[in-house]
Motif scaffolding. Structure first.
Motif, mmCIF file in Angstrom:
data_model
loop_
_atom_site.group_PDB
_atom_site.id
_atom_site.type_symbol
_atom_site.label_atom_id
_atom_site.label_comp_id
_atom_site.label_asym_id
_atom_site.label_seq_id
_atom_site.Cartn_x
_atom_site.Cartn_y
_atom_site.Cartn_z
ATOM 1 N N THR A 105 -48.481 -26.499 -55.784
ATOM 2 C CA THR A 105 -48.339 -25.182 -55.159
ATOM 3 C C THR A 105 -49.617 -24.798 -54.420
ATOM 4 O O THR A 105 -49.570 -24.272 -53.303
ATOM 5 C CB THR A 105 -47.995 -24.125 -56.218
ATOM 6 O OG1 THR A 105 -46.845 -24.544 -56.949
ATOM 7 C CG2 THR A 105 -47.722 -22.778 -55.588
ATOM 8 N N LEU A 106 -50.767 -25.060 -55.031
ATOM 9 C CA LEU A 106 -52.046 -24.759 -54.375
ATOM 10 C C LEU A 106 -52.224 -25.585 -53.104
ATOM 11 O O LEU A 106 -52.704 -25.083 -52.085
ATOM 12 C CB LEU A 106 -53.208 -25.008 -55.333
ATOM 13 C CG LEU A 106 -53.372 -23.991 -56.461
ATOM 14 C CD1 LEU A 106 -54.484 -24.433 -57.411
ATOM 15 C CD2 LEU A 106 -53.685 -22.622 -55.880
ATOM 16 N N GLN A 107 -51.842 -26.860 -53.154
ATOM 17 C CA GLN A 107 -51.944 -27.711 -51.971
ATOM 18 C C GLN A 107 -51.036 -27.208 -50.852
ATOM 19 O O GLN A 107 -51.425 -27.198 -49.683
ATOM 20 C CB GLN A 107 -51.579 -29.155 -52.316
ATOM 21 C CG GLN A 107 -52.621 -29.881 -53.111
ATOM 22 C CD GLN A 107 -52.177 -31.298 -53.471
ATOM 23 O OE1 GLN A 107 -51.033 -31.683 -53.264
ATOM 24 N NE2 GLN A 107 -53.108 -32.069 -54.009
ATOM 25 N N ILE A 108 -49.834 -26.770 -51.205
ATOM 26 C CA ILE A 108 -48.905 -26.268 -50.203
ATOM 27 C C ILE A 108 -49.443 -24.987 -49.568
ATOM 28 O O ILE A 108 -49.378 -24.810 -48.350
ATOM 29 C CB ILE A 108 -47.511 -26.042 -50.837
ATOM 30 C CG1 ILE A 108 -46.876 -27.387 -51.170
ATOM 31 C CG2 ILE A 108 -46.611 -25.227 -49.920
ATOM 32 C CD1 ILE A 108 -45.597 -27.284 -51.968
ATOM 33 N N LYS A 109 -50.001 -24.096 -50.392
ATOM 34 C CA LYS A 109 -50.563 -22.851 -49.862
ATOM 35 C C LYS A 109 -51.759 -23.131 -48.953
ATOM 36 O O LYS A 109 -51.901 -22.516 -47.898
ATOM 37 C CB LYS A 109 -50.970 -21.924 -51.003
ATOM 38 C CG LYS A 109 -49.790 -21.275 -51.696
ATOM 39 C CD LYS A 109 -50.244 -20.357 -52.817
ATOM 40 C CE LYS A 109 -49.050 -19.750 -53.532
ATOM 41 N NZ LYS A 109 -49.446 -18.893 -54.646
ATOM 42 N N ALA A 110 -52.616 -24.060 -49.355
ATOM 43 C CA ALA A 110 -53.782 -24.400 -48.537
ATOM 44 C C ALA A 110 -53.349 -25.005 -47.203
ATOM 45 O O ALA A 110 -53.925 -24.699 -46.147
ATOM 46 C CB ALA A 110 -54.691 -25.365 -49.290
ATOM 47 N N GLU A 111 -52.346 -25.843 -47.232
ATOM 48 C CA GLU A 111 -51.851 -26.443 -45.993
ATOM 49 C C GLU A 111 -51.219 -25.390 -45.090
ATOM 50 O O GLU A 111 -51.374 -25.442 -43.867
ATOM 51 C CB GLU A 111 -50.833 -27.547 -46.300
ATOM 52 C CG GLU A 111 -50.322 -28.277 -45.089
ATOM 53 C CD GLU A 111 -51.412 -28.938 -44.274
ATOM 54 O OE1 GLU A 111 -51.260 -28.979 -43.034
ATOM 55 O OE2 GLU A 111 -52.402 -29.412 -44.866
ATOM 56 N N ALA A 112 -50.528 -24.418 -45.680
ATOM 57 C CA ALA A 112 -49.939 -23.337 -44.879
ATOM 58 C C ALA A 112 -51.033 -22.518 -44.200
ATOM 59 O O ALA A 112 -50.905 -22.129 -43.032
ATOM 60 C CB ALA A 112 -49.063 -22.458 -45.753
ATOM 61 N N VAL A 113 -52.118 -22.250 -44.922
ATOM 62 C CA VAL A 113 -53.231 -21.499 -44.339
ATOM 63 C C VAL A 113 -53.875 -22.296 -43.211
ATOM 64 O O VAL A 113 -54.167 -21.754 -42.130
ATOM 65 C CB VAL A 113 -54.268 -21.139 -45.431
ATOM 66 C CG1 VAL A 113 -55.562 -20.630 -44.830
ATOM 67 C CG2 VAL A 113 -53.681 -20.134 -46.395
#
Length: 111
Positions: free
Chosen positions: A39-47
């Motif tokens: 989830t953290l990786q997905i959020k970082a990639e979205a940012v």
């Protein structure tokens, strides 16, 4: 007949099984990330993606404003250059169309 035909499908099955076992042994030690880490990786990639899109949009606007300002300055400073460009582009298109038609006729193509 070659040597593979003599060995038959048993040889191919054994070879397939051997290669699949080798793949299993290579990927056994790989563990999938936890749900929170994923989830953290997905959020970082979205940012990162939003930031990249924002920079790209800013660059697009800067280029477009620059091009519009150049065209407007040419139009106000020298309307003759603008009119020549406006006449040259359609004339070039007509010349290209005419030469391609003549070239096609020369090769005997039907229209």
């Amino acid at each position: 007949m070659n040597s593979n035909d003599k060995k038959g499908p048993d040889f191919l099955l054994e070879k397939l099984d051997l290669e699949l076992n080798r793949l299993d042994s290579v990927y056994d030690d790989i563990t999938p990330p936890s749900l929170s880490a994923l989830t953290l990786q997905i959020k970082a990639e979205a940012v990162r993606r939003r930031s990249r899109e924002r920079k790209e949009l800013l660059l697009f606007w800067m280029c477009s404003v620059g091009l519009v300002s150049i065209v407007l300055s040419l139009l106000t400073a020298s309307p003759l250059v603008y009119l020549v460009i406006q006449m040259a582009i359609p004339a070039a298109a007509l010349i290209v169309a005419a030469t391609s038609r003549i070239t096609r006729k020369g090769y005997g193509a039907e229209e």
